[in-house]
Design a protein around this motif. Sequence first.
Motif, PDB file in Angstrom:
ATOM      1  N   GLU A  59       0.874  -1.172   0.035  1.00  0.00           N
ATOM      2  CA  GLU A  59       0.242   0.031  -0.209  1.00  0.00           C
ATOM      3  C   GLU A  59       1.199   1.131  -0.099  1.00  0.00           C
ATOM      4  N   HIS A  60       0.221   1.937  -1.118  1.00  0.00           N
ATOM      5  CA  HIS A  60       1.285   3.556  -0.304  1.00  0.00           C
ATOM      6  C   HIS A  60       0.252   4.514  -1.092  1.00  0.00           C
ATOM      7  N   GLU A  61       0.747   5.800  -0.900  1.00  0.00           N
ATOM      8  CA  GLU A  61      -0.571   6.487  -1.467  1.00  0.00           C
ATOM      9  C   GLU A  61       0.535   7.500  -3.026  1.00  0.00           C
ATOM     10  N   GLN A  62      -0.391   7.784  -3.742  1.00  0.00           N
ATOM     11  CA  GLN A  62      -0.026   8.355  -5.251  1.00  0.00           C
ATOM     12  C   GLN A  62       0.096   9.553  -5.088  1.00  0.00           C
ATOM     13  N   GLY A  65       1.218  12.833   1.186  1.00  0.00           N
ATOM     14  CA  GLY A  65       0.885  13.654   2.303  1.00  0.00           C
ATOM     15  C   GLY A  65       1.102  14.786   2.302  1.00  0.00           C
ATOM     16  N   HIS A 108       7.956   8.113  -2.779  1.00  0.00           N
ATOM     17  CA  HIS A 108       8.064   9.306  -3.652  1.00  0.00           C
ATOM     18  C   HIS A 108       9.351  10.404  -2.989  1.00  0.00           C
ATOM     19  N   GLY A 194       2.140  13.272  -8.039  1.00  0.00           N
ATOM     20  CA  GLY A 194       1.805  12.175  -8.610  1.00  0.00           C
ATOM     21  C   GLY A 194       2.261  12.000  -9.794  1.00  0.00           C
ATOM     22  N   ARG A 204      -4.266   9.424 -12.501  1.00  0.00           N
ATOM     23  CA  ARG A 204      -4.173   8.138 -11.749  1.00  0.00           C
ATOM     24  C   ARG A 204      -4.202   7.062 -12.042  1.00  0.00           C
TER      25      ARG A 204
END
Length: 376
Positions: A59-62, A65, A108, A194, A204
């Motif tokens: 799992e990861h954020e695109q 944050g 990132h 992103g 996305r």
Amino acid sequence: MFTRRTALLGAAFAATAPVLLGRGIAAASESMTPVGLPADLSTLTRRKVELVRPPFVHEHEQVAGTGPQIIEFTMTIREQKMVIDEEGTTIQAMTFDGSVPGPLMVVHQDDYVELTLINPESNSMPHNIDFHAATGALGGGALTLINPGEQTTLRFRATRPGTFVYHCAPGGPMIPWHVVSGMNGAIMILPRDGLKNEKGEPIRYDKVVYVGEQDYYIPRDEDGNYKEYDSPGDGYSDMLEVMNGLIPTHEVFNGAVGALTGDNAMTSKVGETVLIVHSQANRDTRPHLIGGHGDYVWETGKFNNPPEKDNETWFIRGGSAGAAMYTFLQPGVYAYVNHNLIEAVSLGATAHFKVEGDWNNDLMEQVSAPGPIPRG
């Protein structure tokens, strides 16, 4: 400086591959002790990530944050026998975390990648890791060379966004041998804001999958049957002879023929956007999604470059990873192949996506079913 540890590394090479005594020692001589002022990272937060087996991705954020973080990973090197085709052919594989390819890491840009690399006592050889995404010290390879029973921690700043290969690089002919024995993977460094299309607009994905293409070079006996060995070192000389012929006996996705087909097929649904990360640590390859396209393709895998659009087939250079994004529009089974079709069909470089949803006759329709040719 020649140390006791350097001597141990050299001895390990000599014991594993006597024919390389003198050349194999290069691995030990490439190791180094870095000298520099410590970086002050005291204001950064730390986040520990558990890696998962490909084709799945943790799992990861695109879009990031927060500001840059220190992302902690742990990988254990596993030397293990693997079955690589339907005939039961085996290889004494060398792996990161027990899979071929090793897990995909996602961070990132400007995050710090902090990897603890473990070489258990049960292994027989020294190993290290070379990150193509990293700067200096042979991609970290010169700082991470560890004997069985040792571990090390490497940290590097992810300065360049994109997809990059990592692999074992212990020195000399050991480098290609470890790589084609399975010891490679990839890291994806996302831009903090992103992914973007060719106009700089945000795009996305709903899902990301990781396909690692692997070439194997399995020796045969005098009857033409594939040989089997009790340890990696036992097969080294025979395997080196096959490797130097530059013709793989197997070309597979994710470690084995059928690893991503049948019950192991990747899944999606109509309307879902999938990002496919594809790496090949050693040979050039030509990914193609039969019945689909690359809506956006970063052929070199570098997100600072605008993506190409609507590709039918794209090119991944040996020693690199690329990325392609596609939104599935029809249900069914899509074959994802190396479009050297000999390698896809005969050597094993084929995967499947099973896609659920409703058929769209506007995109494709069977106007008449196959049947006899009308007479008269």
